[in-house]
Enzyme design. Sequence first.
Site, PDB file in Angstrom:
ATOM      1  N   CYS A 140      30.795 -45.012  25.346  1.00  0.00           N
ATOM      2  CA  CYS A 140      30.166 -43.889  25.243  1.00  0.00           C
ATOM      3  C   CYS A 140      29.527 -43.253  26.613  1.00  0.00           C
ATOM      4  O   CYS A 140      29.617 -42.009  26.912  1.00  0.00           O
ATOM      5  CB  CYS A 140      29.236 -43.817  24.399  1.00  0.00           C
ATOM      6  SG  CYS A 140      27.551 -44.950  24.405  1.00  0.00           S
ATOM      7  N   HIS A 166      30.602 -39.444  20.588  1.00  0.00           N
ATOM      8  CA  HIS A 166      30.896 -40.684  19.573  1.00  0.00           C
ATOM      9  C   HIS A 166      31.952 -40.316  18.581  1.00  0.00           C
ATOM     10  O   HIS A 166      31.842 -41.066  17.576  1.00  0.00           O
ATOM     11  CB  HIS A 166      29.475 -41.087  18.655  1.00  0.00           C
ATOM     12  CG  HIS A 166      28.766 -41.889  19.891  1.00  0.00           C
ATOM     13  ND1 HIS A 166      27.882 -41.033  20.647  1.00  0.00           N
ATOM     14  CD2 HIS A 166      28.458 -43.039  20.145  1.00  0.00           C
ATOM     15  CE1 HIS A 166      27.208 -42.036  21.283  1.00  0.00           C
ATOM     16  NE2 HIS A 166      27.612 -43.121  21.034  1.00  0.00           N
ATOM     17  N   ASP A 190      27.949 -34.933  22.184  1.00  0.00           N
ATOM     18  CA  ASP A 190      27.977 -36.267  21.810  1.00  0.00           C
ATOM     19  C   ASP A 190      29.418 -36.962  21.779  1.00  0.00           C
ATOM     20  O   ASP A 190      30.475 -36.196  21.236  1.00  0.00           O
ATOM     21  CB  ASP A 190      27.471 -36.329  20.332  1.00  0.00           C
ATOM     22  CG  ASP A 190      27.217 -37.341  19.637  1.00  0.00           C
ATOM     23  OD1 ASP A 190      27.864 -38.662  20.207  1.00  0.00           O
ATOM     24  OD2 ASP A 190      26.607 -38.016  18.656  1.00  0.00           O
TER      25      ASP A 190
END
Length: 476
Positions: free
Chosen positions: A128, A358, A356
């Site tokens: 990430c 993820h 994000d």
Amino acid sequence: MNPSSSQCEGQSSEDDFTEDWLHLSSHSMGLQSVDVCSEVKEGEDGPKLKSKLVSAWNSLKYGWSLKQKSRFSKSCPVTMLGHTYDLSQKVEKERFHRTFASLLWLTYRRGFPELGGCSLTTDSGWGCVLRTGQMLLAQGLLLHLLPPDWTWSLGHCGVRDDMDLPESCPSAHPESGWNAVESLKRSRKMSVGSFLDRPMEASHRMVVSWFSDHPAAPFGVHQLVELGKSSGKKAGDWYGPSIVAHILRKAVMASVDVPNLTVYVAQDCTIYLEDVRSLCERPHPGVSLENLPNQSWKSVIILVPVRLGGQELNPTYISCIKSLLTLECCIGIIGGKPKHSLFFVGFQDNYLLYLDPHYCQPTVDVTRQNFPLESFHCKYPRKMAFYSMDPSCTIGFYAKGQKEFRSMCSDVIAALSTSADMYPMFTFSEGTSQEEVGYSAPTNNITRIQRKECREGKDKRRRNDTSNSMDEFVLL
């Protein structure tokens, strides 16, 4: 302009909030989940099965979070990468939505060629910070190659992406037009082919392809992992924001695609101006460029790894972070919350806006003509409270030429002064890095932010004591 808390607190009526913007429909999210589960059921053994199980878990965990709704107050302006938007105004709200959707969203991917030295075909669960680093670099490249007011107009058409256009409007027939919404009140008909052939869209696609999940991509995860080996990292390891900053510097240095761009990484929270000049001046470092055009000065991305507290963010620095995000030269922050890396791009009141990484998506074959772009752009703004921010982060800036670099230095110094009662987040020095010149004499002419000499001891210890804290984000 920084929104004040007094203007934004206590607003609870439904009319005070904008409608929510979703990135993916429930239908498309469901298809993604079924696809992941079917892959795991293929009966493979060993690392590949483990990799797919991790991918499936992250897709389930973070896929559902993408469908959660963040609400934005109409009574507080939103600031994002140097621009402020009044969400109470319909035109401003649309402009914010359009600008946010134009940011490159680089997430976990699955099904790409094996990473060097291992059998991993996904970065789900460990990559990430590499992805947030990619997003920061991508923002710098978009500013470098495209006009500053560029937005991805194709992302606002009635279709899900450019591969889902109705068959009645094929790209092979320019005379059969389709509506591409350029702004709130204006639209024009044009073929997909003519739209995609425009120079700006070609540059947009080129930048996306540079981050593809393929060993040949100059800024793809394969190249970043390879460059991380010199820092003792390998595929599957956790990468901290500071290490990723140096990996990005090496990647740009090794690339032949952007010869007029360089990356500088600050040393010990100090930007050494002479080092920056040495990187940017061409072709003869040391020669005065006062009367020379910008073409004699390389564009530069400056990355500043910092730690803004011990185990938690020191709240004194929140105003400074806000001030930096109001600057047009700021290209974002590689940061996150503990155990969860995020790419910060702005704020509203006491909340950070972020992208994000993820969500695990299938790898896209960017060698296909007019490959789909939807998975590289997120239409759904998210936010989190400042106090949840991990203190370890890397702040990015971009300057196109020498004049812009001078302005950047002045603007950043002014922004840093908002935390004058503490050590500044970072400083500027007219000298060179001691590490590079190899001597220990003090550097003169340091431009520092004036601060109070009388600080409580515990504040100083909080700033310096990071022995029990991790620079790297630990992921599931």
